[in-house]
Design a protein around this motif. Structure first.
Motif, short mmCIF file in Angstrom:
data_model
loop_
_atom_site.label_atom_id
_atom_site.label_comp_id
_atom_site.label_asym_id
_atom_site.label_seq_id
_atom_site.Cartn_x
_atom_site.Cartn_y
_atom_site.Cartn_z
N GLY A 67 0.81 -1.21 0.00
CA GLY A 67 0.00 0.00 0.00
C GLY A 67 0.84 1.26 0.00
N VAL A 68 1.97 1.23 0.66
CA VAL A 68 2.87 2.38 0.65
C VAL A 68 3.41 2.58 -0.76
CG1 VAL A 68 5.08 3.28 1.49
CG2 VAL A 68 3.48 2.22 3.08
N ARG A 69 3.84 1.50 -1.39
CA ARG A 69 4.42 1.60 -2.75
C ARG A 69 3.39 2.06 -3.76
NH1 ARG A 69 5.02 1.99 -7.46
NH2 ARG A 69 6.70 1.24 -8.74
N GLU A 70 2.19 1.52 -3.68
CA GLU A 70 1.16 1.81 -4.67
C GLU A 70 0.35 3.05 -4.34
OE1 GLU A 70 1.04 0.22 -7.53
OE2 GLU A 70 2.67 -1.09 -6.88
N GLY A 71 0.49 3.58 -3.12
CA GLY A 71 -0.22 4.80 -2.75
C GLY A 71 -1.71 4.61 -2.55
N ASP A 96 5.84 11.23 3.52
CA ASP A 96 6.56 10.01 3.16
C ASP A 96 7.74 9.75 4.09
OD1 ASP A 96 4.91 9.21 1.06
OD2 ASP A 96 5.95 10.47 -0.39
N LEU A 97 8.38 10.80 4.58
CA LEU A 97 9.48 10.61 5.54
C LEU A 97 8.96 10.08 6.87
CD1 LEU A 97 11.70 13.74 4.78
CD2 LEU A 97 12.20 11.34 4.25
N VAL A 98 7.77 10.52 7.28
CA VAL A 98 7.17 9.98 8.51
C VAL A 98 6.86 8.50 8.31
CG1 VAL A 98 5.11 10.07 9.98
CG2 VAL A 98 6.26 12.19 9.34
N VAL A 99 6.33 8.15 7.16
CA VAL A 99 6.03 6.73 6.87
C VAL A 99 7.33 5.93 6.85
CG1 VAL A 99 5.10 5.14 5.15
CG2 VAL A 99 3.87 7.23 5.70
N PHE A 146 10.06 1.65 0.04
CA PHE A 146 9.02 2.24 -0.80
C PHE A 146 8.81 3.72 -0.49
CE2 PHE A 146 6.89 -2.22 -0.96
CZ PHE A 146 7.82 -2.64 -1.90
N SER A 147 8.92 4.10 0.77
CA SER A 147 8.76 5.51 1.15
C SER A 147 9.90 6.36 0.61
CB SER A 147 8.69 5.66 2.67
OG SER A 147 7.57 5.00 3.17
N VAL A 148 11.12 5.83 0.72
CA VAL A 148 12.27 6.57 0.17
C VAL A 148 12.12 6.73 -1.34
CG1 VAL A 148 14.76 6.43 -0.23
CG2 VAL A 148 13.84 5.97 2.04
N GLU A 149 11.65 5.67 -2.00
CA GLU A 149 11.41 5.77 -3.44
C GLU A 149 10.41 6.88 -3.74
OE1 GLU A 149 9.73 3.13 -7.19
OE2 GLU A 149 9.24 2.53 -5.15
#
Length: 169
Positions: A67-71, A96-99, A146-149
């Motif tokens: 879910g993080v990767r796909e938003g 995204d940095l918090v995630v 995924f968040s860093v991406e």
């Protein structure tokens, strides 16, 4: 470089979703067998509850990472849509940095949970208790990746689509 990373993480997210779907299906069969055993055979299998709980930890963790990767996580964007584009971009990066930080926390403390419980055995399954929790640090590492991406893509100016996969519509 970013395109290669994006291709790899897209495949990884698809695999995570497939693994999560398989886990949900298997858990459904296990719970169905438990109900059948309890109410029809008057003998519920002793392993079914622990097996389904272990599967649930794994598939929920994997689906969360995907879910993080796909938003496709739920978020409120009213404030984000009310501000200028530059501020909106920084808000997305901050989110995204918090995630990513949450992913690191899952990796560290989930790994500690696995290490501390590995020597305990799930009696009905005969498996290490830490195995049940191993999905937490794995998905934490993936959530971080995924968040860093997403941060890198946002800073690069890639238009990230945060919506459901059109295949599900």
């Amino acid at each position: 470089m970013m395109n290669q990373l994006s291709k790899v993480t897209h495949v990884a997210a698809d695999l995570l979703l497939k693994a999560a779907a398989a886990g949900l299906a298997i858990m459904t069969v296990i719970v169905g067998w438990q109900v059948f055993g309890r109410y029809v055979l008057n003998s519920s299998p002793s392993w079914s509850e622990q097996a389904s709980l272990t599967l649930m930890i794994w598939y929920v963790s994997f689906a969360a990472a995907a879910g993080v990767r796909e938003g496709f996580h739920i978020r409120i964007v009213a404030v984000e849509n009310a501000v200028q584009a530059g501020i909106r971009k920084m808000m997305r990066v901050a989110a995204d940095l918090v995630v990513a930080a949450c992913g690191v926390a899952m990796l560290i403390w989930g790994g500690e949970l696995v290490a501390r419980t590995w020597s305990h055995v799930i009696p009905s399954l005969g498996l290490p208790r830490g195995l049940a929790y191993l999905g937490l640090p794995i998905s934490g590492a993936l959530i971080f990746l995924f968040s860093v991406e997403r941060v890198l893509e946002e800073l690069k100016g890639v238009d990230l689509k945060d919506e459901e996969d059109p295949r599900w519509s």
